[in-house]
Design an enzyme around this catalytic site. Structure first.
Site, PDB file in Angstrom:
ATOM      1  N   CYS A  65      -5.451  39.027 -25.503  1.00  6.72           N
ATOM      2  CA  CYS A  65      -5.719  37.668 -25.003  1.00  6.72           C
ATOM      3  C   CYS A  65      -4.607  37.228 -24.048  1.00  6.72           C
ATOM      4  O   CYS A  65      -3.421  37.378 -24.341  1.00  6.72           O
ATOM      5  CB  CYS A  65      -5.824  36.695 -26.175  1.00  6.72           C
ATOM      6  SG  CYS A  65      -6.199  35.022 -25.642  1.00  6.72           S
ATOM      7  N   CYS A  69      -0.164  31.438 -27.035  1.00  9.23           N
ATOM      8  CA  CYS A  69      -0.018  30.740 -28.317  1.00  9.23           C
ATOM      9  C   CYS A  69       1.080  31.443 -29.138  1.00  9.23           C
ATOM     10  O   CYS A  69       0.939  32.637 -29.480  1.00  9.23           O
ATOM     11  CB  CYS A  69      -1.327  30.722 -29.073  1.00  9.23           C
ATOM     12  SG  CYS A  69      -2.733  30.205 -28.042  1.00  9.23           S
ATOM     13  N   CYS A  72       0.404  33.640 -32.269  1.00 13.36           N
ATOM     14  CA  CYS A  72      -0.771  34.523 -32.334  1.00 13.36           C
ATOM     15  C   CYS A  72      -0.463  35.996 -32.062  1.00 13.36           C
ATOM     16  O   CYS A  72       0.025  36.368 -30.987  1.00 13.36           O
ATOM     17  CB  CYS A  72      -1.839  34.059 -31.358  1.00 13.36           C
ATOM     18  SG  CYS A  72      -3.371  35.008 -31.563  1.00 13.36           S
ATOM     19  N   CYS A 109     -18.117  33.797 -39.971  1.00 18.04           N
ATOM     20  CA  CYS A 109     -17.381  33.289 -38.802  1.00 18.04           C
ATOM     21  C   CYS A 109     -16.890  34.450 -37.952  1.00 18.04           C
ATOM     22  O   CYS A 109     -16.185  35.331 -38.455  1.00 18.04           O
ATOM     23  CB  CYS A 109     -16.158  32.488 -39.249  1.00 18.04           C
ATOM     24  SG  CYS A 109     -16.545  31.146 -40.354  1.00 18.04           S
ATOM     25  N   CYS A 140     -20.767  30.750 -37.535  1.00 19.01           N
ATOM     26  CA  CYS A 140     -19.659  30.050 -36.887  1.00 19.01           C
ATOM     27  C   CYS A 140     -19.027  31.035 -35.915  1.00 19.01           C
ATOM     28  O   CYS A 140     -18.936  32.223 -36.225  1.00 19.01           O
ATOM     29  CB  CYS A 140     -18.636  29.633 -37.947  1.00 19.01           C
ATOM     30  SG  CYS A 140     -17.147  28.894 -37.230  1.00 19.01           S
ATOM     31  N   CYS A 200     -15.749  22.486 -36.174  1.00 19.72           N
ATOM     32  CA  CYS A 200     -14.736  22.990 -37.106  1.00 19.72           C
ATOM     33  C   CYS A 200     -13.407  22.955 -36.350  1.00 19.72           C
ATOM     34  O   CYS A 200     -13.226  23.710 -35.390  1.00 19.72           O
ATOM     35  CB  CYS A 200     -15.073  24.419 -37.536  1.00 19.72           C
ATOM     36  SG  CYS A 200     -13.792  25.165 -38.557  1.00 19.72           S
ATOM     37  N   ARG A 272     -10.796  23.111 -45.241  1.00 17.64           N
ATOM     38  CA  ARG A 272     -10.654  24.539 -45.580  1.00 17.64           C
ATOM     39  C   ARG A 272      -9.187  24.925 -45.734  1.00 17.64           C
ATOM     40  O   ARG A 272      -8.380  24.766 -44.801  1.00 17.64           O
ATOM     41  CB  ARG A 272     -11.319  25.421 -44.528  1.00 17.64           C
ATOM     42  CG  ARG A 272     -11.169  26.909 -44.895  1.00 17.64           C
ATOM     43  CD  ARG A 272     -11.977  27.842 -44.028  1.00 17.64           C
ATOM     44  NE  ARG A 272     -13.335  27.412 -43.946  1.00 17.64           N
ATOM     45  CZ  ARG A 272     -14.008  27.281 -42.802  1.00 17.64           C
ATOM     46  NH1 ARG A 272     -13.432  27.579 -41.672  1.00 17.64           N
ATOM     47  NH2 ARG A 272     -15.252  26.880 -42.799  1.00 17.64           N
TER      48      ARG A 272
HETATM   49  N1  SAM Z   1      -9.050  32.637 -29.054  1.00 17.34           N
HETATM   50  C1  SAM Z   1      -9.732  31.584 -29.665  1.00 17.34           C
HETATM   51  C2  SAM Z   1      -8.948  30.299 -29.688  1.00 17.34           C
HETATM   52  O1  SAM Z   1      -7.735  30.321 -29.690  1.00 17.34           O
HETATM   53  O2  SAM Z   1      -9.586  29.236 -29.698  1.00 17.34           O
HETATM   54  C3  SAM Z   1     -10.221  31.906 -31.068  1.00 17.34           C
HETATM   55  C4  SAM Z   1      -9.364  32.678 -32.052  1.00 17.34           C
HETATM   56  S1  SAM Z   1      -7.845  31.945 -32.556  1.00 17.34           S
HETATM   57  C5  SAM Z   1      -7.083  33.310 -33.324  1.00 17.34           C
HETATM   58  C6  SAM Z   1      -8.273  30.782 -33.805  1.00 17.34           C
HETATM   59  C7  SAM Z   1      -7.180  30.026 -34.494  1.00 17.34           C
HETATM   60  O3  SAM Z   1      -6.535  30.839 -35.456  1.00 17.34           O
HETATM   61  C8  SAM Z   1      -6.042  29.466 -33.682  1.00 17.34           C
HETATM   62  O4  SAM Z   1      -6.370  28.292 -32.999  1.00 17.34           O
HETATM   63  C9  SAM Z   1      -5.002  29.178 -34.755  1.00 17.34           C
HETATM   64  O5  SAM Z   1      -5.169  27.869 -35.261  1.00 17.34           O
HETATM   65  C10 SAM Z   1      -5.326  30.215 -35.824  1.00 17.34           C
HETATM   66  N2  SAM Z   1      -4.247  31.215 -35.931  1.00 17.34           N
HETATM   67  C11 SAM Z   1      -4.020  32.239 -35.073  1.00 17.34           C
HETATM   68  N3  SAM Z   1      -2.944  32.943 -35.426  1.00 17.34           N
HETATM   69  C12 SAM Z   1      -2.451  32.350 -36.552  1.00 17.34           C
HETATM   70  C13 SAM Z   1      -1.317  32.601 -37.380  1.00 17.34           C
HETATM   71  N4  SAM Z   1      -0.466  33.582 -37.130  1.00 17.34           N
HETATM   72  N5  SAM Z   1      -1.119  31.802 -38.445  1.00 17.34           N
HETATM   73  C14 SAM Z   1      -1.983  30.784 -38.710  1.00 17.34           C
HETATM   74  N6  SAM Z   1      -3.057  30.502 -37.944  1.00 17.34           N
HETATM   75  C15 SAM Z   1      -3.285  31.262 -36.873  1.00 17.34           C
HETATM   76 FE1  SF4 Z   2      -5.668  33.913 -27.559  1.00 17.09          FE
HETATM   77 FE2  SF4 Z   2      -4.632  33.924 -29.991  1.00 17.09          FE
HETATM   78 FE3  SF4 Z   2      -4.314  31.782 -28.437  1.00 17.09          FE
HETATM   79 FE4  SF4 Z   2      -6.790  32.387 -29.436  1.00 17.09          FE
HETATM   80  S1  SF4 Z   2      -4.982  31.795 -30.607  1.00 17.09           S
HETATM   81  S2  SF4 Z   2      -6.269  31.789 -27.326  1.00 17.09           S
HETATM   82  S3  SF4 Z   2      -6.658  34.637 -29.444  1.00 17.09           S
HETATM   83  S4  SF4 Z   2      -3.471  33.849 -28.050  1.00 17.09           S
END
Ligand code: SAM
Ligand code: SF4
Ligand code: DTB
Length: 331
Positions: A65, A69, A72, A109, A140, A200, A272
């Site tokens: 990606c 973030c 992530c 999901c 979802c 959600c 949740r």
């Molecule tokens: N890429 C899309 C997005 O960001 O909208 C969908 C997938 S993203 C992984 C979904 C959510 O997972 C993120 O917004 C975050 O809140 C959560 N998430 C991701 N990595 C995480 C982590 N290491 N610990 C806790 N929550 C996490």
């Molecule tokens: Fe990409 Fe992870 Fe951010 Fe979702 S949470 S946009 S997968 S970097």
């Protein structure tokens, strides 16, 4: 001896859309037992407190990606060892969905590590949604930013919920993500709501934020014209290679406090208890269920990190007298 002077705080009606950050900070900082008592009262008024909704997650498009973030493991910017994979095919997804249904999940999901799906990605995900829906599961997806027309197409395919998190307060957000704005996220949530899909939307505790940021996130969610049907509260999973790998661990009582405040502020929403259940342990999870959490991710894997085993969850439910939902949570 009981303190005869002490009166329990009056319990005002809780579905409001005018919460202020200082007020919610005070709620989060209340004495733990007072906060939990009030949250559990609200929970009892609106839900069967012994019933929990089970959603199973599948990573349908892993890694690579472009977003940054900081939490992530699927961002291409960090060395985390997560594989970059193309979108899974229908048979692979159906196989996982059948297993989830057999294990007792009512919702499936599907998460994709995209910044924003292309129109041809939406065509493919629509096929996945139709197939999963055909098994009698709620659907979802979480695919990143959506345009209104894409949201409508997903709705037509049978999508029940779209997950798109705000993650934290508007003020702290920039410390965590620079490649898309809070406003971008709110626009996607509007597109989802306008398409008639259940929203959600939640966040993460443990990003280094303060109590005022937790309050700010909860205010943004609760003050929406229509509160989200589902609010995931994640504890940060500190993944090696991400900028937040060495962030201080969150105190489990702080996670429970956020759940309790969410329950009080959004009385009809499914809250949740999401990432971080392994770290909470049985006692921490039991407290979170008492505080009003009534939904979990169920299955041994979240997107890239481990989750409690199905048997562990079943054992805990037995100990607590909890029964999983068997029917959809919202129409
Ligand atoms: N890429 C899309 C997005 O960001 O909208 C969908 C997938 S993203 C992984 C979904 C959510 O997972 C993120 O917004 C975050 O809140 C959560 N998430 C991701 N990595 C995480 C982590 N290491 N610990 C806790 N929550 C996490
Ligand atoms: Fe990409 Fe992870 Fe951010 Fe979702 S949470 S946009 S997968 S970097
Ligand atoms: C949400 O709020 N939590 C889930 C889901 N929505 C997509 C994701 C949690 C991810 C935890 C880290 C991982 O497994 O990669």
């Amino acid at each position: 001896m009981l303190n005869a002077q002490r009166q329990p705080a009056p319990c005002p009606p809780s579905e409001r859309h005018d919460w202020t950050v200082p007020e919610v900070e005070a709620l989060l900082n209340q004495a733990f037992n007072d906060l939990l008592f009030r949250a559990h009262q609200v929970h009892q008024e609106h839900f069967d407190p012994n019933s929990i909704q089970l959603s199973t997650l599948l990573n349908i498009k892993s890694g690579g990606c472009p977003e940054d973030c900081a939490y992530c493991p699927q961002s291409v910017r960090y060395e985390t060892g997560v594989a970059n994979e193309p979108l899974l095919d229908v048979d692979t997804v159906l196989d996982a969905a059948r297993k989830a249904k057999h294990a007792g999940a009512t919702r499936f999901c599907m998460g994709a590590a995209w910044r924003a799906p292309k129109d041809r990605d939406i065509d493919q995900v629509a096929e996945l949604i139709e197939a999963v829906k055909g098994l009698g599961l709620e659907t979802c997806v979480t695919l990143g930013m959506l345009k209104p027309q894409q949201a409508s197409q997903l709705k037509q395919a049978g999508l029940d919920y779209y997950n798109h998190n705000l993650d934290t307060s508007p003020e702290y957000y920039g410390q965590v993500i620079s490649t898309r704005t809070y406003e971008d996220r709110l626009n996607t949530l509007d597109a989802v709501r306008n398409a008639g899909i259940n929203v959600c939307c939640g966040g993460i505790v443990g990003l280094g934020e303060g109590v005022s940021d937790r309050a700010g996130l909860l205010c943004t969610l609760a003050n929406m014209p229509v509160q989200p049907e589902s609010v995931p509260i994640n504890q940060l999973v500190r993944v090696e290679g991400t900028p937040l790998e060495r962030e201080a661990p969150v105190d489990c009582f702080d996670v429970v406090r956020v759940i309790a405040a969410a329950r009080i502020m959004m009385p009809k929403t499914c809250i949740r208890l999401s990432a971080g259940r392994k770290e909470l342990g049985e006692a921490g999870q039991a407290l979170a269920y008492f505080a009003g959490a009534n939904s979990i991710f169920y299955g041994e894997q979240l997107l890239t990190t481990p989750n409690p085993l199905v048997d562990e969850d079943r054992q805990l439910f037995d100990k607590l007298g909890i029964t999983p939902h068997t029917a959809p949570a919202h129409g």
